[in-house]
Design a protein around this motif. Sequence first.
Motif, PDB file in Angstrom:
ATOM      1  N   TYR A 296      -8.720 -17.888  44.043  1.00  0.00           N
ATOM      2  CA  TYR A 296      -7.371 -17.569  43.581  1.00  0.00           C
ATOM      3  C   TYR A 296      -7.150 -18.392  42.319  1.00  0.00           C
ATOM      4  CZ  TYR A 296      -6.442 -16.960  48.678  1.00  0.00           C
ATOM      5  OH  TYR A 296      -6.471 -16.618  49.996  1.00  0.00           O
ATOM      6  N   LEU A 297      -6.823 -17.764  41.227  1.00  0.00           N
ATOM      7  CA  LEU A 297      -6.478 -18.472  39.999  1.00  0.00           C
ATOM      8  C   LEU A 297      -5.013 -18.163  39.718  1.00  0.00           C
ATOM      9  CD1 LEU A 297      -9.599 -17.569  37.838  1.00  0.00           C
ATOM     10  CD2 LEU A 297      -9.242 -19.595  39.231  1.00  0.00           C
ATOM     11  N   THR A 298      -4.177 -19.179  39.765  1.00  0.00           N
ATOM     12  CA  THR A 298      -2.744 -18.982  39.551  1.00  0.00           C
ATOM     13  C   THR A 298      -2.425 -19.356  38.117  1.00  0.00           C
ATOM     14  OG1 THR A 298      -2.337 -19.470  41.873  1.00  0.00           O
ATOM     15  CG2 THR A 298      -0.444 -19.539  40.399  1.00  0.00           C
ATOM     16  N   MET A 299      -1.972 -18.366  37.355  1.00  0.00           N
ATOM     17  CA  MET A 299      -1.754 -18.513  35.920  1.00  0.00           C
ATOM     18  C   MET A 299      -0.272 -18.736  35.632  1.00  0.00           C
ATOM     19  SD  MET A 299      -3.086 -18.207  32.792  1.00  0.00           S
ATOM     20  CE  MET A 299      -4.494 -17.151  32.682  1.00  0.00           C
ATOM     21  N   GLY A 300       0.033 -19.807  34.899  1.00  0.00           N
ATOM     22  CA  GLY A 300       1.391 -20.037  34.405  1.00  0.00           C
ATOM     23  C   GLY A 300       2.382 -20.459  35.471  1.00  0.00           C
ATOM     24  N   GLU A 301       3.629 -20.048  35.294  1.00  0.00           N
ATOM     25  CA  GLU A 301       4.748 -20.469  36.144  1.00  0.00           C
ATOM     26  C   GLU A 301       4.944 -19.523  37.326  1.00  0.00           C
ATOM     27  OE1 GLU A 301       6.336 -23.347  35.552  1.00  0.00           O
ATOM     28  OE2 GLU A 301       4.992 -23.614  33.840  1.00  0.00           O
ATOM     29  N   ALA A 302       3.961 -19.404  38.181  1.00  0.00           N
ATOM     30  CA  ALA A 302       4.021 -18.489  39.319  1.00  0.00           C
ATOM     31  C   ALA A 302       4.572 -19.211  40.553  1.00  0.00           C
ATOM     32  CB  ALA A 302       2.643 -17.945  39.615  1.00  0.00           C
ATOM     33  N   GLU A 303       5.255 -18.453  41.406  1.00  0.00           N
ATOM     34  CA  GLU A 303       5.797 -18.997  42.645  1.00  0.00           C
ATOM     35  C   GLU A 303       5.558 -18.002  43.772  1.00  0.00           C
ATOM     36  OE1 GLU A 303       9.944 -19.680  42.041  1.00  0.00           O
ATOM     37  OE2 GLU A 303       9.617 -21.570  40.985  1.00  0.00           O
ATOM     38  N   SER A 304       5.471 -18.534  45.003  1.00  0.00           N
ATOM     39  CA  SER A 304       5.400 -17.664  46.169  1.00  0.00           C
ATOM     40  C   SER A 304       6.756 -17.653  46.861  1.00  0.00           C
ATOM     41  CB  SER A 304       4.305 -18.122  47.128  1.00  0.00           C
ATOM     42  OG  SER A 304       4.587 -19.407  47.623  1.00  0.00           O
TER      43      SER A 304
ATOM     44  N   VAL B  27      -2.160 -13.209  28.558  1.00  0.00           N
ATOM     45  CA  VAL B  27      -2.232 -12.296  29.692  1.00  0.00           C
ATOM     46  C   VAL B  27      -0.929 -11.506  29.765  1.00  0.00           C
ATOM     47  CG1 VAL B  27      -3.866 -13.621  31.093  1.00  0.00           C
ATOM     48  CG2 VAL B  27      -1.432 -14.102  31.269  1.00  0.00           C
ATOM     49  N   ASP B  28      -0.991 -10.338  30.393  1.00  0.00           N
ATOM     50  CA  ASP B  28       0.180  -9.472  30.501  1.00  0.00           C
ATOM     51  C   ASP B  28       1.234 -10.007  31.451  1.00  0.00           C
ATOM     52  OD1 ASP B  28      -1.069  -7.775  28.780  1.00  0.00           O
ATOM     53  OD2 ASP B  28      -1.764  -6.389  30.326  1.00  0.00           O
ATOM     54  N   ARG B  29       0.818 -10.846  32.391  1.00  0.00           N
ATOM     55  CA  ARG B  29       1.749 -11.339  33.400  1.00  0.00           C
ATOM     56  C   ARG B  29       1.318 -12.728  33.844  1.00  0.00           C
ATOM     57  NH1 ARG B  29      -0.295 -11.392  38.396  1.00  0.00           N
ATOM     58  NH2 ARG B  29      -2.310 -10.403  38.668  1.00  0.00           N
ATOM     59  N   GLN B  30       2.231 -13.451  34.468  1.00  0.00           N
ATOM     60  CA  GLN B  30       1.892 -14.727  35.086  1.00  0.00           C
ATOM     61  C   GLN B  30       1.769 -14.494  36.583  1.00  0.00           C
ATOM     62  OE1 GLN B  30       3.988 -18.205  33.792  1.00  0.00           O
ATOM     63  NE2 GLN B  30       4.618 -17.222  31.906  1.00  0.00           N
ATOM     64  N   GLY B  31       0.989 -15.302  37.250  1.00  0.00           N
ATOM     65  CA  GLY B  31       0.821 -15.162  38.688  1.00  0.00           C
ATOM     66  C   GLY B  31      -0.634 -15.271  39.083  1.00  0.00           C
ATOM     67  N   ASP B  32      -0.933 -14.726  40.271  1.00  0.00           N
ATOM     68  CA  ASP B  32      -2.278 -14.820  40.816  1.00  0.00           C
ATOM     69  C   ASP B  32      -3.230 -13.800  40.197  1.00  0.00           C
ATOM     70  OD1 ASP B  32      -1.711 -16.895  42.525  1.00  0.00           O
ATOM     71  OD2 ASP B  32      -1.978 -15.756  44.369  1.00  0.00           O
ATOM     72  N   PHE B  33      -4.440 -14.276  39.941  1.00  0.00           N
ATOM     73  CA  PHE B  33      -5.579 -13.452  39.587  1.00  0.00           C
ATOM     74  C   PHE B  33      -6.692 -13.860  40.541  1.00  0.00           C
ATOM     75  CE2 PHE B  33      -2.960 -13.563  35.850  1.00  0.00           C
ATOM     76  CZ  PHE B  33      -3.080 -12.303  35.304  1.00  0.00           C
ATOM     77  N   ARG B  34      -7.551 -12.909  40.940  1.00  0.00           N
ATOM     78  CA  ARG B  34      -8.540 -13.212  41.973  1.00  0.00           C
ATOM     79  C   ARG B  34      -9.915 -12.649  41.611  1.00  0.00           C
ATOM     80  NH1 ARG B  34      -3.954 -11.441  44.759  1.00  0.00           N
ATOM     81  NH2 ARG B  34      -4.770  -9.338  45.034  1.00  0.00           N
ATOM     82  N   PHE B  35     -10.930 -13.277  42.198  1.00  0.00           N
ATOM     83  CA  PHE B  35     -12.280 -12.726  42.190  1.00  0.00           C
ATOM     84  C   PHE B  35     -13.030 -13.317  43.375  1.00  0.00           C
ATOM     85  CE2 PHE B  35     -12.964 -16.677  39.932  1.00  0.00           C
ATOM     86  CZ  PHE B  35     -14.227 -17.090  40.321  1.00  0.00           C
ATOM     87  N   ALA B  36     -14.107 -12.655  43.752  1.00  0.00           N
ATOM     88  CA  ALA B  36     -14.973 -13.154  44.824  1.00  0.00           C
ATOM     89  C   ALA B  36     -16.384 -13.291  44.270  1.00  0.00           C
ATOM     90  CB  ALA B  36     -14.966 -12.193  46.007  1.00  0.00           C
ATOM     91  N   LEU B  37     -17.052 -14.374  44.637  1.00  0.00           N
ATOM     92  CA  LEU B  37     -18.470 -14.546  44.354  1.00  0.00           C
ATOM     93  C   LEU B  37     -19.200 -14.102  45.620  1.00  0.00           C
ATOM     94  CD1 LEU B  37     -20.690 -15.597  42.430  1.00  0.00           C
ATOM     95  CD2 LEU B  37     -20.467 -17.802  43.576  1.00  0.00           C
ATOM     96  N   ILE B  38     -20.021 -13.067  45.504  1.00  0.00           N
ATOM     97  CA  ILE B  38     -20.683 -12.448  46.651  1.00  0.00           C
ATOM     98  C   ILE B  38     -22.163 -12.803  46.630  1.00  0.00           C
ATOM     99  CG2 ILE B  38     -21.210 -10.268  47.821  1.00  0.00           C
ATOM    100  CD1 ILE B  38     -18.252 -10.702  47.596  1.00  0.00           C
ATOM    101  N   ALA B  39     -22.670 -13.292  47.761  1.00  0.00           N
ATOM    102  CA  ALA B  39     -24.112 -13.496  47.948  1.00  0.00           C
ATOM    103  C   ALA B  39     -24.565 -12.453  48.963  1.00  0.00           C
ATOM    104  CB  ALA B  39     -24.397 -14.905  48.455  1.00  0.00           C
ATOM    105  N   SER B  40     -25.570 -11.649  48.604  1.00  0.00           N
ATOM    106  CA  SER B  40     -26.012 -10.588  49.515  1.00  0.00           C
ATOM    107  C   SER B  40     -27.529 -10.569  49.632  1.00  0.00           C
ATOM    108  CB  SER B  40     -25.478  -9.234  49.060  1.00  0.00           C
ATOM    109  OG  SER B  40     -25.900  -8.942  47.754  1.00  0.00           O
TER     110      SER B  40
END
Length: 194
Positions: A121-129, A84-97
């Motif tokens: 929320y998928l936190t990739m690698g050595e990420a910090e808040s 991946v280009d960066r470490q940190g948060d990646f996100r997606f939503a599962l939508i039911a409609s």
Amino acid sequence: MSVQPGDRQRQVINLGNVHQEDTISLTLGLADWALDDAGQIQLTPPGDSNTSAANWVRFSPAFVTLRPGETEQIIVDMAAPIRVDRQGDFRFALIASTLLPEERTGQSGVWKKYQIASLFYLTMGEAESHPEIKKAALTLSPEGEQAITFNLENTGSAHARLRGEIEISGDSGETITEPISNLVVLDDATRTYR
């Protein structure tokens, strides 16, 4: 969830029909999501955001019909890429409609779209808040009551989920405490909390 490059994870979501009389049919799909300054969810098409993990996700089934009180399990498979280009948060939503007739309008043929989202929320690698209160100010609520507004900032690469109490002491010695539960400040973002 914490994810390392190349990791695979599976999550099971229970989807239920809480209607007492109506059978509903739901279509499932993915979206990207973020929070605005006030903490409201903003949905965008999958893959539009630089924080999107939608391309890493497969789910099954994509369509369900549920009778009153019935539930069904949705299996969500996630496969993080090896690079991946960066470490940190990646996100997606599962939508039911679903579309349901709008009975309150009194007009036949009027339908309204209803959606519910499961946020990931998928936190990739050595990420910090790194959350920080940048400013606190005495304000008025829309109802005209005194309130305290906090401007929060997270300069980290992972979201912050704040829990605890805010305690404010005045010159008179009076102390006000306010509980905070699950206040999310996304990575590299600001948030206002009143």
